[in-house]
Write an enzyme that holds these catalytic residues in place. Structure first.
Site, PDB file in Angstrom:
ATOM      1  N   HIS A 199       0.831  -1.204   0.000  1.00 49.83           N
ATOM      2  CA  HIS A 199       0.000   0.000   0.000  1.00 49.83           C
ATOM      3  C   HIS A 199       0.864   1.252   0.000  1.00 49.83           C
ATOM      4  O   HIS A 199       2.055   1.229   0.346  1.00 49.83           O
ATOM      5  CB  HIS A 199      -0.912   0.007   1.230  1.00 49.83           C
ATOM      6  N   GLY A 200       0.261   2.367  -0.338  1.00 50.43           N
ATOM      7  CA  GLY A 200       0.984   3.636  -0.360  1.00 50.43           C
ATOM      8  C   GLY A 200       1.174   4.226   1.026  1.00 50.43           C
ATOM      9  O   GLY A 200       0.836   3.616   2.054  1.00 50.43           O
TER      10      GLY A 200
END
Length: 473
Positions: A72-73
């Site tokens: 994920h970012g």
């Protein structure tokens, strides 16, 4: 005599000014190289490779299939860190008081005025509340939009712009940050308001979160007093570094490790949230001190997810099989993308033998491991991703199928491949032990020992006792 005193005073002033030029000032540092050493809290834009535009081109070969495992970012901190915001404000006020009131700033290596003023003005963003723990940030959305845009630019014939649920297969874990990462990625591929969907979440996600279902792995948390990271945090190097940081901040005693680590954490988070700006808390640390903290983090992850424990190479049995099956098949889908977490990305590297050092990381070899391969800053920044691309080559005399692995937009240089380009048959051979494994037992060594074996032993003992009693009658 008076002339001598004037000259001496002038010399001291000039010499003191010269010394001050060597004091580190984060606010004035245009390079900020230490931001490349923030381990799993590093910003993707700083870590990502810059040569992929050349590395992806394979003469006389056309890309056929793509498989992506994407962390994920950039996200918000955990609940526990958010709840410590008040402690950060206390530390801020104490540091400012040290400099402005108590006048206990050190004579050398002190905070510069720019860093001190910025720290004095710092406030916690009260819109970040504990119920938002680990949510994807706006920068996190941009991280995923950026990687999707870049890979689509390199492989337009495979990452086509029209969504088709048989051509594309997407997965994500059951968290806000991976769900939103999936949406950001697909928004970039297909445009806003697309109809891309991900696979239905399984009841037990042993594909993307196998570590959640492996008791022996969870029990081996490497957090006891004798763990390498805890031994490192009792070392002279670590404690001298805490003392140096405390002195730099004007304290006349050594701060507790948890307070210094709190400042380090918020420095890393804030720097990742706004890459183009500076986090005022990063000014508390000189670049060499960051290197000391980086090694502590690498030690932790080396034993938790990396080569420090054999079980870590087993955990991602299913995802490795999934990758090989996808790349080796001529059937749809042509693209698979999974959105998961640090644990998944690092244990995938362990399963594939990527970034493995010849020697283990320990509490005692900080100096000799400065050029180590296991640097989580390079392996697992926010939005870290591992990409496998299958090529069909027309002019290859022997092997027409090739694969390139990319880690954060850098071609992975495996010693059994030719400058990153691997023969498909060699890939299959190298990972045959995982391909042929029964993942139910392979992924979590010790499960049988914890469940089936004690039962069978108990039954055996009971039967022996019965037979013994019968013989006595």
């Amino acid at each position: 005599m008076k002339f001598f005193m004037v000259v001496s005073a002038l010399f001291i002033t000039l010499f003191g000014h010269a010394l001050a030029q060597f004091d580190y000032c984060f606010g004035k540092d245009t390079e900020r190289s230490q931001t490349r050493q923030f381990t799993t809290k590093s910003a993707y834009q700083i870590i990502k490779g810059t040569n992929i535009d050349k590395q992806y081109l394979v003469p006389h070969c056309l890309p056929q299939k793509i498989w992506i495992f994407h962390r994920h970012g950039t996200r918000l901190p955990s609940r526990s860190l958010i709840e410590k915001a008040s402690r950060l404000e206390e530390l801020r006020d104490a540091i400012v008081k040290n400099y402005r009131v108590s006048r206990t700033a050190p004579s050398t290596n002190a905070l510069c005025q720019e860093d001190l003023i910025a720290l004095q003005m710092w406030k916690w963003n009260n819109s970040i509340t504990p119920d938002m723990e680990e949510y994807l940030t706006s920068q996190g959305y941009e991280d995923l939009r950026g990687t999707a845009r870049h890979y689509q630019k390199l492989y337009p014939s495979v990452l086509i712009k029209e969504y088709n649920n048989t051509y594309y297969l997407f997965r994500h874990t059951n968290t806000q940050r991976t769900t939103e990462s999936f949406k950001a990625f697909t928004d970039s591929l297909f445009g806003m308001h697309n109809d891309a969907v991900a696979e239905e979440l399984p009841e037990k996600d042993k594909l993307l979160r196998p570590y959640d279902y492996c008791e022996p792995w969870a029990a081996n948390n490497n957090d006891d007093d004798n763990s390498e990271v805890n031994k490192y945090k009792r070392s002279v190097l670590w404690n001298d570094t805490l003392m140096e940081i405390s002195t730099r901040l004007g304290f006349q005693y050594t701060l507790e490790s948890k307070d210094v680590e709190l400042m380090y954490d918020i420095c890393r988070y804030e720097q990742a949230w706004q890459v183009d700006r500076t986090s005022v808390w990063c000014g508390a640390f000189t670049p060499p001190q960051v290197t000391v903290f980086e090694y502590a983090e690498d030690l932790k992850y080396y034993y938790k997810f990396g080569y420090g424990s054999d079980i870590n190479a087993h955990l991602n049995c299913r995802i490795v099989q999934n990758m090989i099956e996808h790349l080796g098949s001529n059937a749809l889908p042509n693209v698979q993308v999974s959105f998961a977490h640090s644990a998944g990305l690092q244990t995938l590297m362990s399963a594939l033998g990527i970034n493995k050092d010849d020697r283990p990381l320990t509490a005692n070899n900080y100096q000799s491991m400065s050029e180590r391969k296991w640097k989580t800053s390079n392996i697992d920044p926010f939005a870290g991703n591992f990409v496998a691309v299958k090529y069909e080559c027309n002019n290859a005399p022997m092997e027409k199928e090739k694969v390139i692995f990319f880690l954060n937009q850098n071609a992975v240089d495996l010693d059994w491949c030719h400058v990153g380009l691997c023969n498909w048959s060699e890939v299959v051979q190298r990972y045959q032990h995982i391909i042929n494994a029964d993942c139910d037992s392979y992924y979590c060594p010790g499960v049988g020992a914890l469940s089936a074996k004690p039962i069978s032993i108990a039954v055996t003992l009971l039967m022996s006792a019965i037979i013994y009693l019968i013989n006595l009658i």
